[in-house]
Design an enzyme around this catalytic site. Sequence first.
Site, short mmCIF file in Angstrom:
data_model
loop_
_atom_site.label_atom_id
_atom_site.label_comp_id
_atom_site.label_asym_id
_atom_site.label_seq_id
_atom_site.Cartn_x
_atom_site.Cartn_y
_atom_site.Cartn_z
N CYS A 133 -4.75 2.30 -3.76
CA CYS A 133 -3.55 2.88 -3.13
C CYS A 133 -2.36 1.93 -3.25
CB CYS A 133 -3.77 3.22 -1.66
SG CYS A 133 -5.00 4.48 -1.42
N LYS A 138 -10.39 -1.41 10.37
CA LYS A 138 -10.51 -2.61 9.54
C LYS A 138 -10.80 -3.83 10.41
CE LYS A 138 -7.23 -0.73 6.18
NZ LYS A 138 -7.93 -0.40 4.95
N HIS A 145 0.88 -1.18 0.00
CA HIS A 145 0.00 0.00 0.00
C HIS A 145 0.92 1.23 0.00
CE1 HIS A 145 -2.82 2.92 1.84
NE2 HIS A 145 -3.78 2.11 1.43
N GLN A 193 -4.19 -5.61 6.75
CA GLN A 193 -5.14 -6.55 6.13
C GLN A 193 -5.02 -7.95 6.71
OE1 GLN A 193 -7.53 -5.67 4.22
NE2 GLN A 193 -6.89 -3.65 3.53
N1 PMP Z 1 -1.72 -0.92 4.50
C1 PMP Z 1 -2.64 -1.68 3.92
C2 PMP Z 1 -2.24 -3.04 3.43
C3 PMP Z 1 -3.94 -1.22 3.78
O1 PMP Z 1 -4.85 -1.98 3.19
C4 PMP Z 1 -4.28 0.06 4.26
C5 PMP Z 1 -5.68 0.61 4.15
N2 PMP Z 1 -6.25 0.45 2.89
C6 PMP Z 1 -3.28 0.82 4.88
C7 PMP Z 1 -2.02 0.29 4.98
C8 PMP Z 1 -3.56 2.19 5.42
O2 PMP Z 1 -4.39 2.10 6.53
P1 PMP Z 1 -5.02 3.40 7.18
O3 PMP Z 1 -5.63 4.19 6.08
O4 PMP Z 1 -6.01 2.86 8.14
O5 PMP Z 1 -3.91 4.13 7.85
#
Ligand code: PMP
Length: 405
Positions: free
Chosen positions: A364, A226, A123, A203
């Site tokens: 992302c 999540k 991400h 995740q």
């Molecule tokens: N890492 C991963 C693998 C994610 O899926 C996400 C959220 N989509 C994030 C980081 C970022 O998380 P957050 O927006 O809750 O900080």
Amino acid sequence: MRYNIKKIRENFPILNQQVYNKTFVYLDSAASAQKPVQVLLKEEQLHNDFYGNIHRAAHFMADKATAEFEAVRDKIKDFINAESREEIIFTKGTTESINLVASSFCEKFLNAGDEIIVSEMEHHSNIVPWQLAAQRKGAKVVKLPFSDDGVLQIEKLPELINKKTKLIAVAHVSNVLGTVNPISEITKIAHENGVVVLVDGAQAVQHIKIDVQKTDVDFYVFSAHKMYGPNGVGVLWGKKKLLNEMPPYQGGGEMIAEVSFEKTTFNELPYKFEAGTPNITGVIAFGAAIDFINEVGIDEIAEWEHELLEYAKSKLDKIEGMNFYGESPTKTSVISFNIDGVHSYDLGMLLDKLGIAIRTGHHCADTVMQHFGIQGTARISFGMYNTKAEIDIFIAALNRVRMMF
Ligand code: PMP
């Protein structure tokens, strides 16, 4: 199976709604999970019964709120089997947890010419903070690639690691591919070479039993939203020795021992990294989410979600023109795909009108898109509350949309 899906769903009133006069089917838990009533009630209870700013004032409300807040730290310690509660640091979320480490760890340990290995399936929040730190220090970010089936090429790690390598940043589970990465194996190779490992568990932690001591990783980060908890709360777990050696991330109240214009000294762990009034409501309600997961059972959730994954995949396999991204043998609760001749945005929009919430776009994770030479994918993801009947509704809707193109 003792998994009582009907009873579980009763705790999530949002799932029993209709949208556009259609049954609401939520297949976007990887973006954010829905919250059980227990979490919402806890927030309400806090504000009705015992709200006050924590750690500071010596009065009943503040004491009670502090006790509830600190009890969540213990819950999380147990949930991921950390060695001590001082290793649990509350943040805004995974993103802030990674930024904290990228800023503070790199300030202390990263030097010009050093290297940070980052997997290709990350991400953006597990790439950009390392790039920023590398820029500040004159260091370099090196890619650990994955193969076309979505499996990380860890056999390449030994040749990528050298004397300049300081850290490896890797997701436990990819938010696009669903791949479960072998974090213990990666950590073993890293540690043999004196390299520190940060694992993005955003995740993973809601799907798989996590034991940070067993895996031996150095940092593990995740977000409450999540995990059926509130947004705006996350966790950084780190090994005490490393956290003690790292300088503070932000300055402010709570993170200090004593302040003067001549010299300021810092608080002990975990408070050294918790400057300012934290998300008191969020953390306390997060405790209710952890209780809820524990009540259902993380192993039971994992088993149910695996069943859903297999069921959905077997149905999707029968549809013509499907392209899947991420076919690792170790995989959890996410399916990314495109259909020939259908743009993922159009698919998402049309499914929405049929009551089905999925995710479309780059998620992302631009480097994953670049790997496959695509702009985006459609993605379905499961939570503990999804059902096979919902998958049937989704498949029927998908076939309907396909016919339109
Ligand atoms: N890492 C991963 C693998 C994610 O899926 C996400 C959220 N989509 C994030 C980081 C970022 O998380 P957050 O927006 O809750 O900080």
